[in-house]
Scaffold this motif. Structure first.
Motif, mmCIF file in Angstrom:
data_model
loop_
_atom_site.group_PDB
_atom_site.id
_atom_site.type_symbol
_atom_site.label_atom_id
_atom_site.label_comp_id
_atom_site.label_asym_id
_atom_site.label_seq_id
_atom_site.Cartn_x
_atom_site.Cartn_y
_atom_site.Cartn_z
ATOM 1 N N ASN A 1 1.319 -1.501 -0.113
ATOM 2 C CA ASN A 1 -0.163 0.016 -0.326
ATOM 3 C C ASN A 1 0.853 1.156 0.221
ATOM 4 O O ASN A 1 0.274 2.406 -0.479
ATOM 5 C CB ASN A 1 -0.861 -0.132 1.548
ATOM 6 N N ARG A 2 1.952 1.441 0.232
ATOM 7 C CA ARG A 2 2.505 2.617 0.308
ATOM 8 C C ARG A 2 3.658 2.392 -0.444
ATOM 9 O O ARG A 2 5.037 3.615 -0.699
ATOM 10 C CB ARG A 2 3.623 2.792 1.969
ATOM 11 N N LEU A 3 4.454 1.129 -0.660
ATOM 12 C CA LEU A 3 5.977 0.801 -2.213
ATOM 13 C C LEU A 3 5.506 0.491 -3.366
ATOM 14 O O LEU A 3 5.077 -0.446 -3.263
ATOM 15 C CB LEU A 3 6.858 0.112 -0.980
ATOM 16 N N ASP A 4 5.734 1.534 -4.309
ATOM 17 C CA ASP A 4 5.274 1.231 -5.731
ATOM 18 C C ASP A 4 5.647 -0.467 -5.901
ATOM 19 O O ASP A 4 7.080 -0.757 -5.744
ATOM 20 C CB ASP A 4 5.223 2.453 -6.532
ATOM 21 N N ARG A 5 4.801 -1.000 -6.716
ATOM 22 C CA ARG A 5 6.187 -1.766 -6.942
ATOM 23 C C ARG A 5 6.943 -2.312 -8.636
ATOM 24 O O ARG A 5 7.934 -2.382 -8.126
ATOM 25 C CB ARG A 5 4.426 -3.018 -8.730
ATOM 26 N N ALA A 6 7.445 -0.813 -8.840
ATOM 27 C CA ALA A 6 8.118 -0.151 -9.819
ATOM 28 C C ALA A 6 9.623 -0.088 -9.088
ATOM 29 O O ALA A 6 10.560 -0.338 -9.738
ATOM 30 C CB ALA A 6 7.742 1.167 -10.959
ATOM 31 N N VAL A 7 9.335 -0.219 -7.397
ATOM 32 C CA VAL A 7 10.497 0.456 -7.192
ATOM 33 C C VAL A 7 11.066 -0.676 -6.528
ATOM 34 O O VAL A 7 12.204 -0.857 -7.082
ATOM 35 C CB VAL A 7 10.118 0.916 -5.782
ATOM 36 N N LEU A 8 10.273 -2.069 -6.474
ATOM 37 C CA LEU A 8 10.758 -3.451 -5.805
ATOM 38 C C LEU A 8 11.641 -3.816 -7.800
ATOM 39 O O LEU A 8 12.513 -4.431 -7.485
ATOM 40 C CB LEU A 8 9.105 -3.839 -5.772
ATOM 41 N N ARG A 9 10.975 -3.747 -8.326
ATOM 42 C CA ARG A 9 11.093 -4.060 -9.902
ATOM 43 C C ARG A 9 12.616 -3.626 -9.893
ATOM 44 O O ARG A 9 13.571 -4.466 -10.279
ATOM 45 C CB ARG A 9 10.464 -3.939 -11.257
ATOM 46 N N GLU A 10 13.011 -2.690 -10.110
ATOM 47 C CA GLU A 10 14.122 -1.563 -10.512
ATOM 48 C C GLU A 10 15.414 -2.437 -8.983
ATOM 49 O O GLU A 10 16.516 -2.090 -9.891
ATOM 50 C CB GLU A 10 14.171 -0.223 -10.647
ATOM 51 N N ALA A 11 14.796 -2.233 -8.008
ATOM 52 C CA ALA A 11 15.841 -2.906 -6.893
ATOM 53 C C ALA A 11 16.015 -3.965 -7.021
ATOM 54 O O ALA A 11 17.294 -4.648 -7.024
ATOM 55 C CB ALA A 11 15.112 -2.111 -6.062
ATOM 56 N N ALA A 12 15.213 -5.356 -7.423
ATOM 57 C CA ALA A 12 14.897 -6.502 -8.188
ATOM 58 C C ALA A 12 16.363 -6.023 -9.346
ATOM 59 O O ALA A 12 17.255 -6.818 -8.519
ATOM 60 C CB ALA A 12 14.592 -6.378 -8.525
ATOM 61 N N GLU A 13 16.394 -5.416 -10.313
ATOM 62 C CA GLU A 13 17.374 -5.831 -11.577
ATOM 63 C C GLU A 13 18.777 -5.390 -11.275
ATOM 64 O O GLU A 13 19.317 -5.484 -11.608
ATOM 65 C CB GLU A 13 16.473 -4.703 -13.031
ATOM 66 N N ALA A 14 18.242 -4.121 -10.150
ATOM 67 C CA ALA A 14 19.995 -4.178 -9.514
ATOM 68 C C ALA A 14 20.562 -4.253 -8.624
ATOM 69 O O ALA A 14 21.863 -3.882 -8.432
ATOM 70 C CB ALA A 14 19.677 -2.362 -9.317
ATOM 71 N N ALA A 15 19.906 -5.268 -8.226
ATOM 72 C CA ALA A 15 21.102 -6.085 -7.147
ATOM 73 C C ALA A 15 22.444 -6.909 -7.838
ATOM 74 O O ALA A 15 22.425 -7.501 -8.891
ATOM 75 C CB ALA A 15 19.534 -7.514 -6.380
#
Length: 230
Positions: free
Chosen positions: A171-185
């Motif tokens: 509810n607070r964190l956009d899916r796109a933020v998680l996706r970008e972070a996952a791609e940058a791991a």
């Protein structure tokens, strides 16, 4: 991946960060990747420079001092987010955990790395984050899984023998933020390692110590013979 953990539940982590002060480590800057994975292997997806890799022996010493397998240490990048250094700790048996926090919005996501795998068969049976007991919805997204359960959502990336998971409040964190972070791991470079993990205590061994009193044959018991004089 469902092991007993030694990290604080997601619900209480914001209290920890506020009470301790959010010390930001440089690991969120993302300046490089380390080519050596001294644990379980796996392809890096980071965007940093490979010309400044973390020293494998230094990474191993720092990680093992915290009970973490060196190959399970990852960092990532997300605009506006930085590592909360006090959140870095072992997860499960020898896995890795840290949290990334936005000072502007006070939102956060957690990064977990643990041994195992994630497939179409076990994805719905594997809890999101540290588990809520609710049913899990799984959606394939490239080589990752996007997963939701109990108000949390997660991007999970299976690697060779381990899974990288990034979890936040749906509810607070956009899916796109998680996706970008996952791609940058990626594995930390030298600068990221320095900011992420504390130095290992002096005398911490990175390789087995060779015993000079062990005989080359037999059961390996030390040779304590001192002769007839005792």
């Amino acid at each position: 991946m469902n092991r007993a953990v030694r990290v604080l539940p997601l619900l209480f982590l914001p209290l920890l960060l506020v009470s301790c002060g959010t010390e930001e480590a440089g690991a969120g800057a993302g300046t490089g990747t380390a080519g050596a994975d001294t644990g379980t292997g796996g392809a890096d997806k980071g965007t940093g420079s490979p010309d400044d890799p973390a020293d494998p022996a230094e990474l191993a010493a720092r990680a093992r001092a915290l009970g973490i397998a060196p190959g399970l240490v990852y960092v990532t990048e997300a605009p506006g987010f930085a590592v909360a250094q006090q959140s870095v700790r072992v997860f499960g048996g020898d896995g890795f955990h840290t949290a990334y926090v936005s000072r502007k919005t006070h939102t956060q996501f957690e990064l977990f790395v643990d041994r195992g795998t994630l497939t179409a068969e076990n994805c719905p049976k594997t809890q999101v984050g540290q588990g809520s007991g609710e049913s899990v919805a799984c959606e394939r997204d490239g080589d990752a899984w996007y997963r939701k359960a109990g108000g949390q959502h997660e991007y999970a990336l299976p690697r060779d023998g381990h899974v990288i998971r990034l979890v936040g409040d749906a509810n607070r964190l956009d899916r796109a933020v998680l996706r970008e972070a996952a791609e940058a791991a990626h594995h930390p470079d030298a600068a990221e390692l320095t900011a992420l993990l504390p130095p290992a205590p002096e005398g911490t061994a990175t390789e087995p110590v060779e015993r000079g009193d062990l005989p080359p044959v037999g059961d390996g018991a030390p040779n304590n013979e001192v002769g007839a004089s005792g």
